[in-house]
Enzyme design. Sequence first.
Site, short mmCIF file in Angstrom:
data_model
loop_
_atom_site.label_atom_id
_atom_site.label_comp_id
_atom_site.label_asym_id
_atom_site.label_seq_id
_atom_site.Cartn_x
_atom_site.Cartn_y
_atom_site.Cartn_z
N CYS A 1 0.78 -1.23 0.00
CA CYS A 1 0.00 0.00 0.00
C CYS A 1 0.82 1.29 0.00
CB CYS A 1 -0.95 -0.02 1.18
SG CYS A 1 -0.10 -0.40 2.71
N HIS B 1 4.95 9.41 12.38
CA HIS B 1 5.50 10.26 13.45
C HIS B 1 5.19 11.71 13.13
CE1 HIS B 1 8.47 10.53 10.28
NE2 HIS B 1 8.91 11.63 10.85
#
Lengths: 548, 548
Positions: free
Chosen positions: A53, A140
């Site tokens: 993906c 993050h």
Amino acid sequence: MAAVAEVTRWRLLLMGWGDLGVYGEPSRETPNLDRMAAEGMLFPNFYTANPLCSPSRAALLTGRLPIRNGFYTTSGHARNAYTPQEIVGGIPDSEHLLPELLKEAGYVSKIVVGCCCSELWGVPVLCGVPEVSSVPISRHLGHRPQFHPLKHGFDEWFGSPNCHFGPYDNRARPNIPVYRDWEMVGRYYEEFPINLKTGEANLTQIYLQVMGAWAGQPWGAGRSACGWRRTVCSPPQEALDFIRRQQAARRPFFLYWAVDATHAPVYASKPFLGTSQRGRYGDAVREMDDSVGKILRLLQDLRITEDTFVFFTSDNGAALISAPKQGTNGPFLCGKQTTFEGGMREPAIAWWPGHILAGQVSHQLGSIMDLFTTSLALAGLEPPSDRTIDGVSLLPAMLQGQLTDRPIFYYRGNTLMAVTLGQYKAHFWTWTNSWEEFRQGIDFCPGQNVSGVTTHTQEEHTKLPLIFHLGRDPGERFPLSFASTEYVDALGRITPVVLQHQEALVPGQPQLNVCDKAVMNWAPPGCEKSGKCLTPPESVPEKCSWPH
Amino acid sequence: MAAVAEVTRWRLLLMGWGDLGVYGEPSRETPNLDRMAAEGMLFPNFYTANPLCSPSRAALLTGRLPIRNGFYTTSGHARNAYTPQEIVGGIPDSEHLLPELLKEAGYVSKIVVGCCCSELWGVPVLCGVPEVSSVPISRHLGHRPQFHPLKHGFDEWFGSPNCHFGPYDNRARPNIPVYRDWEMVGRYYEEFPINLKTGEANLTQIYLQVMGAWAGQPWGAGRSACGWRRTVCSPPQEALDFIRRQQAARRPFFLYWAVDATHAPVYASKPFLGTSQRGRYGDAVREMDDSVGKILRLLQDLRITEDTFVFFTSDNGAALISAPKQGTNGPFLCGKQTTFEGGMREPAIAWWPGHILAGQVSHQLGSIMDLFTTSLALAGLEPPSDRTIDGVSLLPAMLQGQLTDRPIFYYRGNTLMAVTLGQYKAHFWTWTNSWEEFRQGIDFCPGQNVSGVTTHTQEEHTKLPLIFHLGRDPGERFPLSFASTEYVDALGRITPVVLQHQEALVPGQPQLNVCDKAVMNWAPPGCEKSGKCLTPPESVPEKCSWPH
């Protein structure tokens, strides 16, 4: 409705080619997508850019192969890589993303993603969609607000940067956050519950509907009023709501809608649970199909179908190893993670009433990267001229029935595994999964061992590629005889195309090599308002592990 | 058009479930059948009665399982048997065939068959459709004129009693005859040429069109005027012609149209050769699809669509071992000869504008034997009450959307191999092909070895059947765990149904045990007119060989 310009709507998941009724799924549980195909154009030969993906979605939004845009690893030969929570790299700033470019034409863009869209290095891209048994993904962003997706082209965001793995303990690994625009509004398994036993979760409904109900509400009010605590929003009016608002303001818009319900662990909302002949995976497919129907119906109700281009596809083939052993790639070999057709050929439907004639089938070799170029063309924009763009515009195929001769390249990491040109596909390397994983019970080709074709070690065929005729043998079971005239002719056509590609290739800086637990979703922006901030551990960058 | 009653039109070949665009074939080369489905009702869960042609067609015309009507062998355990040229047995006189029964309601019936319909023992039934490497089929009618098909229900016949294998030397084995009504009008590879090198033959066109041009013409004139010597009949007006004549006379009619072009050796007429993306097999499929389109268009031109029921199906799954390695059973396991889904689940489309709503999908578990009962119901007739009829009427499914709970039984010979009840399929025996055949290169499941499921020896599971959930796992790759509640529940439902079936079963006299070279097509009626009579050898009855 001239003031309302085109929508490009994509839905990207690990759904397989064969999961739609219109592609032959025996239970025929996708009436809305089947109708979309009957009213539009079906692409039976449409490919994603990678059998995984994250790189595929990076390719979609940049129009470029992962090897160019940096979404690959060099940490192991021919290894698939994606964006788990701990990934340090991401899409380079130098890449132009579709919503950034569409802004030049006045488009308002929204990204609604359920699973795996990471905005590493500040751009809302890629969606690690690993297998159920693999490391959960994350990103993050919390402590790096300068990289927020709304700073990189998108005007609105609802959803999660990663997949709904978990639940986690928030100590070794934080639960995945869900964002509304600039801030986290909760975490999976906390504010956004998923009952892993019963498979019940309202997430698809939320991604479709809940934003409108949340509009202008503070965090707490939104939570209680809108019912992502297993109740239904009232009135339900989202992804939907974005479309309504843009239409009311006569603004051109781009909606990138990618729910994650068919990803493991599979869930569905109560009205759909237990309704499928295919088990829980089928329930999720049915809910997704129903949502597509609702979006198309809204466009019809708003009378903007003739100004709205809608495209449906997926980012990799069905993960045949997923828990309920469902999802199907129809007649194709293997699935997600592999560069056989089952890993990379995708369902694809274009819908644009009044422009694309109903009931058409195009044999154009298409790519997810074409959506980049096609969308720019729809907005009257040229693709960037300072770099190689792999996507081509599908408008000639869709509007004039023209076919463009172009190759499809199949990569794992920085290794060119295979290429398709016309009906011929040449494999330079074959690899399904490692013997180690196979022995653990991970099999990317269950029940599909083709002698000399599917392999559990990396097998090189660069000097004498395995060549298949995909028209006669879509399942890649019968390689052409090396001694045949057909083989020699096909190789003679393929070789110069590959050489040209390789000579011109300038690989991007590999972004998926380094991981660090400190960059996980410990303290996303907005966490302080809900007391959801966690303390990140010390930063210890290390080489990511890519076992397959 | 009240005077014109229903047509039942069947086309039965070794085409696979996945060979139609509407069932997901990637090349999408069946626009006429796809349109037929869009205008009618698709049955994704429709089964033939045996994974081999002859028993399936016997079942179609009698509404009864081969184990009841005698179309099986007891010469080996769980062996598939059919009707090669040298078969001695055939359908017992005591069986009631559909055209015989329809005659009671005034129907005129015609059988147009290209491959394999044998009228052994006097009834036009069953069609040995063996693999390309197997013994060619034939039948022994020439010297037994009392068994002519027109004496057993059909009013007209054009075509061949066997498949187009050959060419033969007419000494050890005669070439297969082609009949027009009472007499042979030529033989394959003689008057009806097939170019095995180029794959060119006009047979599909002949089966569609040539009869009209032949009407009333003597043998010699027919041959020269009609161009089955590779020219096109002018004017082309057949299978077609039968429909026109019945409509003009306001007679209810039943047309059983079964061309053989997709059977190995595969052929197509010149306009179709080389036109498919799928190779020669695809050319044949395209020509067959085009012919279906012509038949449907004629019904529209005659304005009798609302009085004409049309059904399309096949008699077994794609023979995956056939020469061009084409034909596909979509997501299903294995193919012809096996009792896995690939061998027995068939494409099936019902078309009856004005009665069957367009674009419907029925999940009724259907059987080829239902065409017997459904056709009788359409004609206002009851099925025979003095025997067990396995077919049920599909009218409730087609007209009211009702679903009837009924089992599907999968036999090889007199062995019950498997049963499907609802979504559950239990295998009591598994067998693909023998190790001996597999070592010779005959593989009924190429690239589809499922450990513990596909077997090259007969494997008994009667005490603990392998059970699959066909909704979740249509490819039969993941048997339910024996220890699961689901397994126990499913077995608890299946067991009494099987016991009831077996207790009530009265097997017919097995007809496919004895072969004799003397009964081959040496001297069919009419042979003397064209000097085509051959001398049969001495009669030496022997046990037939059924290797798989």
